[in-house]
Design an enzyme around this catalytic site. Structure first.
Site, mmCIF file in Angstrom:
data_model
loop_
_atom_site.group_PDB
_atom_site.id
_atom_site.type_symbol
_atom_site.label_atom_id
_atom_site.label_comp_id
_atom_site.label_asym_id
_atom_site.label_seq_id
_atom_site.Cartn_x
_atom_site.Cartn_y
_atom_site.Cartn_z
ATOM 1 N N LYS A 119 25.455 1.152 72.314
ATOM 2 C CA LYS A 119 25.382 1.196 73.777
ATOM 3 C C LYS A 119 25.788 -0.140 74.390
ATOM 4 C CE LYS A 119 22.306 5.037 74.732
ATOM 5 N NZ LYS A 119 21.146 5.530 75.468
ATOM 6 N N LYS A 127 26.450 14.906 75.108
ATOM 7 C CA LYS A 127 26.266 15.398 76.467
ATOM 8 C C LYS A 127 26.733 14.401 77.509
ATOM 9 C CE LYS A 127 21.347 14.421 77.377
ATOM 10 N NZ LYS A 127 21.368 12.986 77.179
ATOM 11 N N LYS A 182 30.383 13.467 67.064
ATOM 12 C CA LYS A 182 29.334 14.407 67.473
ATOM 13 C C LYS A 182 29.564 14.881 68.913
ATOM 14 C CE LYS A 182 24.715 13.800 68.451
ATOM 15 N NZ LYS A 182 23.349 13.334 68.336
#
Ligand code: TRP
Length: 340
Positions: free
Chosen positions: A119, A204, A201
């Site tokens: 992140k 969302k 992956k």
């Protein structure tokens, strides 16, 4: 809500950050397991808004998403009578315990967290202290409720290990205070990958919305996304298609929707053109999401019902959390406030 029997069930706890759009990957990796486990556990399902603000959010979007995600938990089949569903910031004990746990977490441990490293790379203009100490807040979420089982995706395993280490450290320093939780990592094979980059992956919060299937995508969008999903240079399904990342992922998705395995789906469609299989997959997806979306829209159109569930969830959570928190305060030597 009556106490008693329900409260003696072991406790299962999980949370999803209200960022991006809940995707098929979340359903398969998390929500589906919550629904399946709710018979045997008292489920605590949290919309973790305090975690979401470690990355800059638009206030109006965050507000809408918190309610929308809670409604999607319900639409997926979480029974609000049997479980505790709430928004993290409604229960102040999460922020309070996370401060204490920050003082029992080493920088060396936080430095090793791969989600923090990822992140910080993605948001290098905002590497804030909250992003760094995020795992201590997650540990607080879990440890406040004397949680037995935490169903998480493989990417959260490291945070859960740290939670266990923090719990053991605290218990050993004082006396048994926290239950040390077990991870529940769903079986491999049902990992849903990005539609455009099948080595990644399905996320969302992906910037490219063609990469994920949102649980709220309308039928025409679902069909378009499946049509555009990457495959490979072959044209027909063979038993070996399960090993090809793009088409293999589509076979996995079909198998999840139809309670099957990618291998038997490949067998069923053997010899058929990819385009034909994609049509069938899109039909399956539309049929699968239709009842979910109907239920979701019904819940969202009755805000009184929804906020009633969240208020009740928060009340119950506060009661449970404050018992653990006051124990913690007492053990570390904080003076209890006067009773009257
Ligand atoms: N960190 C988790 C994620 O990004 C979300 C989360 C926060 C969570 N608190 C939790 C998951 C407690 C399980 C239990 O997916």
């Amino acid at each position: 809500m009556d106490a008693g029997k329900k409260d003696r069930k072991p406790i299962l706890l999980s949370g999803i950050q209200p960022s991006g759009h809940l995707a098929l990957g979340n359903y398969v990796g998390a929500m589906r397991n919550w629904v399946n486990l709710q018979e045997d556990y008292l489920g605590i399902f949290i919309v973790v808004d305090l975690h979401a603000i470690t990355v800059r959010q638009k206030p109006a979007d965050l507000r809408n998403r918190c309610l929308s995600f809670a409604a999607q938990y319900l639409a997926a089949g979480i029974d609000p009578e049997e479980n505790v569903i709430f928004i993290q910031s409604h229960v102040p004990q999460h922020a309070e315990l996370s401060w204490v746990l920050n003082c029992y977490t080493y920088m060396g441990e936080l430095n090793r967290m791969t989600q923090f490293k990822d992140k910080s790379k993605r948001h290098d203009d905002n590497i804030n202290a909250g992003l760094y100490s995020y795992p201590a807040l997650m540990a607080a979420d879990i440890l406040l409720y004397q949680t037995d089982l935490v169903p998480v995706g493989a990417d959260q395993k490291q945070h859960l290990e740290l939670t266990r280490d923090i719990a053991n450290r605290f218990n050993n320093t004082y006396s048994p205070t926290f239950k040390v939780p077990e991870p529940f990592i769903p079986k491999a094979g049902a990992r849903i990958m990005s539609l455009q980059d099948a080595d990644k992956k399905m996320s969302k919060s992906d910037d490219n919305e063609n990469n994920y299937i949102s649980l709220l995508d309308p039928p025409d969008v679902l069909r378009r996304k499946i049509k555009r999903a990457v495959t490979d240079s072959a044209r027909e399904i063979t038993p070996d298609s399960v090993n090809s990342s793009g088409i293999g992922n589509l076979l996995t998705i079909y198998s999840v929707l139809n309670d099957s395995t990618p291998e038997s789906v490949a067998q069923k469609f053997e010899g058929q053109m990819y385009s034909n299989f994609k049509g069938e997959l899109a039909d399956s997806l539309v049929a699968f999401l239709e009842p979910f979306q109907d239920k979701y829209h019904k819940i969202m159109s009755d805000k009184t019902y929804l906020t009633g569930i969240l208020d009740e969830g928060a009340e119950r959570a506060k009661y449970m959390a404050s018992r653990t928190l006051s124990k913690v305060h007492r053990k570390i030597g904080l003076v209890a406030p006067g009773r009257k």
